[in-house]
Design a protein around this motif. Structure first.
Motif, PDB file in Angstrom:
ATOM      1  N   ARG A 145      31.071 -76.712  14.952  1.00 12.34           N
ATOM      2  CA  ARG A 145      31.020 -75.771  13.832  1.00 12.34           C
ATOM      3  C   ARG A 145      30.384 -74.512  14.402  1.00 12.34           C
ATOM      4  NH1 ARG A 145      27.224 -74.313  10.230  1.00 12.34           N
ATOM      5  NH2 ARG A 145      25.900 -76.089  10.732  1.00 12.34           N
ATOM      6  N   TYR A 146      31.147 -73.417  14.357  1.00 11.95           N
ATOM      7  CA  TYR A 146      30.680 -72.174  14.958  1.00 11.95           C
ATOM      8  C   TYR A 146      29.704 -71.435  14.045  1.00 11.95           C
ATOM      9  CZ  TYR A 146      34.557 -72.910  18.190  1.00 11.95           C
ATOM     10  OH  TYR A 146      35.424 -73.447  19.118  1.00 11.95           O
ATOM     11  N   ALA A 147      28.858 -70.636  14.659  1.00  7.34           N
ATOM     12  CA  ALA A 147      27.912 -69.798  13.918  1.00  7.34           C
ATOM     13  C   ALA A 147      28.680 -68.769  13.087  1.00  7.34           C
ATOM     14  CB  ALA A 147      26.979 -69.090  14.900  1.00  7.34           C
ATOM     15  N   ASP A 148      28.043 -68.333  12.027  1.00  5.88           N
ATOM     16  CA  ASP A 148      28.645 -67.313  11.162  1.00  5.88           C
ATOM     17  C   ASP A 148      28.320 -65.933  11.737  1.00  5.88           C
ATOM     18  OD1 ASP A 148      29.884 -65.999   9.093  1.00  5.88           O
ATOM     19  OD2 ASP A 148      28.225 -66.280   7.683  1.00  5.88           O
ATOM     20  N   ASP A 149      28.998 -65.608  12.835  1.00  6.49           N
ATOM     21  CA  ASP A 149      28.767 -64.346  13.521  1.00  6.49           C
ATOM     22  C   ASP A 149      30.080 -63.920  14.186  1.00  6.49           C
ATOM     23  OD1 ASP A 149      27.837 -62.158  14.941  1.00  6.49           O
ATOM     24  OD2 ASP A 149      26.016 -63.190  15.643  1.00  6.49           O
ATOM     25  N   PRO A 150      31.076 -63.509  13.355  1.00  6.97           N
ATOM     26  CA  PRO A 150      32.414 -63.224  13.884  1.00  6.97           C
ATOM     27  C   PRO A 150      32.439 -62.229  15.046  1.00  6.97           C
ATOM     28  CG  PRO A 150      32.425 -63.179  11.483  1.00  6.97           C
ATOM     29  CD  PRO A 150      30.993 -63.301  11.911  1.00  6.97           C
ATOM     30  N   ALA A 151      31.617 -61.206  15.000  1.00  7.91           N
ATOM     31  CA  ALA A 151      31.639 -60.199  16.066  1.00  7.91           C
ATOM     32  C   ALA A 151      31.212 -60.799  17.405  1.00  7.91           C
ATOM     33  CB  ALA A 151      30.744 -59.014  15.703  1.00  7.91           C
TER      34      ALA A 151
ATOM     35  N   GLY B 279      35.538 -73.587  13.366  1.00  4.59           N
ATOM     36  CA  GLY B 279      35.136 -74.720  14.183  1.00  4.59           C
ATOM     37  C   GLY B 279      36.290 -75.212  15.020  1.00  4.59           C
ATOM     38  N   ALA B 280      36.066 -76.308  15.721  1.00  6.88           N
ATOM     39  CA  ALA B 280      37.087 -76.865  16.597  1.00  6.88           C
ATOM     40  C   ALA B 280      36.914 -78.363  16.724  1.00  6.88           C
ATOM     41  CB  ALA B 280      37.011 -76.217  17.981  1.00  6.88           C
TER      42      ALA B 280
ATOM     43  N   GLY C 118      25.360 -71.997  25.003  1.00  9.63           N
ATOM     44  CA  GLY C 118      24.209 -71.290  25.568  1.00  9.63           C
ATOM     45  C   GLY C 118      23.802 -70.069  24.779  1.00  9.63           C
ATOM     46  N   LEU C 119      24.759 -69.439  24.108  1.00 13.08           N
ATOM     47  CA  LEU C 119      24.477 -68.249  23.312  1.00 13.08           C
ATOM     48  C   LEU C 119      24.120 -68.566  21.859  1.00 13.08           C
ATOM     49  CD1 LEU C 119      27.403 -66.081  24.711  1.00 13.08           C
ATOM     50  CD2 LEU C 119      24.947 -65.663  25.065  1.00 13.08           C
ATOM     51  N   GLY C 120      24.059 -69.835  21.512  1.00 17.69           N
ATOM     52  CA  GLY C 120      23.725 -70.216  20.138  1.00 17.69           C
ATOM     53  C   GLY C 120      24.858 -69.987  19.154  1.00 17.69           C
ATOM     54  N   LEU C 121      26.099 -69.918  19.638  1.00 16.64           N
ATOM     55  CA  LEU C 121      27.234 -69.663  18.755  1.00 16.64           C
ATOM     56  C   LEU C 121      27.882 -70.945  18.239  1.00 16.64           C
ATOM     57  CD1 LEU C 121      28.759 -66.623  20.654  1.00 16.64           C
ATOM     58  CD2 LEU C 121      27.543 -66.623  18.462  1.00 16.64           C
ATOM     59  N   ILE C 122      27.339 -72.077  18.635  1.00 15.59           N
ATOM     60  CA  ILE C 122      27.765 -73.354  18.062  1.00 15.59           C
ATOM     61  C   ILE C 122      26.618 -73.829  17.175  1.00 15.59           C
ATOM     62  CG2 ILE C 122      28.416 -75.742  18.523  1.00 15.59           C
ATOM     63  CD1 ILE C 122      29.606 -74.696  21.193  1.00 15.59           C
ATOM     64  N   ALA C 123      26.842 -73.752  15.874  1.00  9.05           N
ATOM     65  CA  ALA C 123      25.797 -74.096  14.907  1.00  9.05           C
ATOM     66  C   ALA C 123      25.584 -75.600  14.819  1.00  9.05           C
ATOM     67  CB  ALA C 123      26.152 -73.525  13.539  1.00  9.05           C
ATOM     68  N   ASP C 124      26.646 -76.356  15.062  1.00  5.80           N
ATOM     69  CA  ASP C 124      26.547 -77.817  14.987  1.00  5.80           C
ATOM     70  C   ASP C 124      27.570 -78.417  15.938  1.00  5.80           C
ATOM     71  OD1 ASP C 124      25.571 -80.314  13.873  1.00  5.80           O
ATOM     72  OD2 ASP C 124      27.507 -80.466  12.870  1.00  5.80           O
ATOM     73  N   ARG C 125      27.156 -79.437  16.663  1.00  6.67           N
ATOM     74  CA  ARG C 125      28.037 -80.138  17.600  1.00  6.67           C
ATOM     75  C   ARG C 125      27.836 -81.630  17.404  1.00  6.67           C
ATOM     76  NH1 ARG C 125      27.019 -79.319  23.949  1.00  6.67           N
ATOM     77  NH2 ARG C 125      25.382 -80.867  23.591  1.00  6.67           N
TER      78      ARG C 125
END
Length: 100
Positions: A9-15, A49-50, A73-80
């Motif tokens: 689940r990806y972070a809510d940061d589209p840019a 997400g993916a 590493g960049l914190g762009l995956i909110a949940d794995r």
């Protein structure tokens, strides 16, 4: 073949997701080329997400492989979520000769 299903689940940061997506895709492509990712792709409902299906020894091995994902590493995956997976119907389609 020890298969594992991974839900991102990806972070809510589209840019930032857009900015770093090429490195993320390149990293996942390298895992695919190594035979670790069997199949993967973005989810089409429920938010960004993916789903990834990986061939690895155990859940710790999957985590170690995916820790190298730039999104992680960049914190762009909110949940794995990593779960062992035992396919039943269609399992024969997942053999290396069928996928490759």
């Amino acid at each position: 073949m020890a298969l594992h299903a991974v839900l991102y689940r990806y972070a809510d940061d589209p840019a930032r997701l857009d900015e770093h997506r090429p490195r993320h895709k390149d990293y996942l492509a390298s895992l695919f080329e190594q035979g670790r990712i069997v199949i993967s792709g973005p989810l089409t409902t429920g938010g960004p997400g993916a789903l990834l299906i990986l061939d690895a020894d155990d859940e710790a091995h999957v985590a170690a492989l995916l820790d190298g994902d730039p999104f992680w590493g960049l914190g762009l995956i909110a949940d794995r979520q990593i779960r062992g997976w035992s396919p039943f119907f269609g399992a024969a389609k997942l053999t290396p000769t069928a996928v490759g």
